[in-house]
Design a protein around this motif. Sequence first.
Motif, short mmCIF file in Angstrom:
data_model
loop_
_atom_site.label_atom_id
_atom_site.label_comp_id
_atom_site.label_asym_id
_atom_site.label_seq_id
_atom_site.Cartn_x
_atom_site.Cartn_y
_atom_site.Cartn_z
N LEU A 100 0.85 -1.16 0.04
CA LEU A 100 0.05 0.02 -0.14
C LEU A 100 0.97 1.20 0.05
O LEU A 100 1.87 1.35 0.76
N LYS A 104 -2.97 3.62 -3.19
CA LYS A 104 -2.87 2.41 -4.24
C LYS A 104 -2.64 1.42 -3.56
O LYS A 104 -1.83 1.14 -2.68
N HIS A 105 -3.40 0.23 -4.00
CA HIS A 105 -3.04 -1.37 -3.36
C HIS A 105 -2.48 -2.10 -4.75
O HIS A 105 -3.09 -2.10 -5.52
N ARG A 106 -1.46 -2.75 -4.34
CA ARG A 106 -0.97 -3.67 -5.19
C ARG A 106 -1.07 -5.07 -4.56
O ARG A 106 -0.46 -5.15 -3.48
N SER A 198 7.08 8.11 -11.77
CA SER A 198 6.10 7.35 -12.17
C SER A 198 6.11 6.82 -13.58
O SER A 198 5.89 5.52 -13.76
#
Length: 230
Positions: A100, A104-106, A198
Motif C-alpha cells: 500500500l 494504491k493497493h498492489r 512514475s
Amino acid sequence: MNARQTTVVAEPHGQVALVSVGFPLLGAAVVWGLKSIAGWVAGLSWAPMQGPFRLVASIPEPWATIGSVAVGAVLGLVVAGIAAHERLVVEVFNEGVELLRGGKHRSFDRTLVSAAFLDGKKLVLLGVDTGELARESHDLKPEELANAFQTHGYQWLEDGDPYRDEYRRWVDGTPDLPPGANALLKVRAEALRKDDKSDAAELREELSRLGVVVREEKKRQYWRLTRSLH
C-alpha cells in the motif's frame, strides 16, 4: 469463517507523528527566521532577491510574524503530506502480499511469489519466473520485514538478490533483448534523467511483460532476462 491472519509492517507511530508535527514546526521556524533577517538582507546591496526581502521587511508587526509562522507551518504540512503519501505499508498473509502506497493497493497471490529480499532500501518480490513482481523503496525496519515474510512461510533471502551476477549494463542498441525492449529502455533512461519516477515505474512494468528485469544505479540501467524455474 476464520479471520485472515495478517502481519502488517509500517513505519512506527512515533516516527509518523514526528514527521506530521515536526515538519510544520520546522517550516514555521525556518520562515520566521527568514522574516527576522529580511530587513538586514534588504540592506545589503549585493544580496540576491532584494525585492522579496524588502517586501517582507515592510510588513508591520505583528502581521509579519503571524504571516511568516502561518506560511511556514503550511509549507511544513505540505511536505508532511507528501511524506505520508509516499509511505509504504506491507501486509503479509498466508494467501498473498499487499503493498500500500499513496492510496494504491498492489496485491500478489501467494502462488506468484517465490521469494522476497532487500536490495539496499528497496523491498523486492520475486516471481516464479525469476522476474520481479515489485521493487519498492521504503523506510521500514529490515528485521520486521524479514519476520513478516518468514512468519507466513515465504522464502526470505538474507543475502539479497540471487540473480545479481546476471545483470548487464544497458546501452542503446544492446543485442539479445526481446523486440521492443531497447526502445522502452531508451524512453526509461530519459524518464530517469528527468527524475520521473512514475513513468520509470510504468516502463519497468512494460519491460517485465517482455521478460526483462531492470534496475538502476545512479540513473544507469542494468538488465537481465527472466527464466522459468520449472
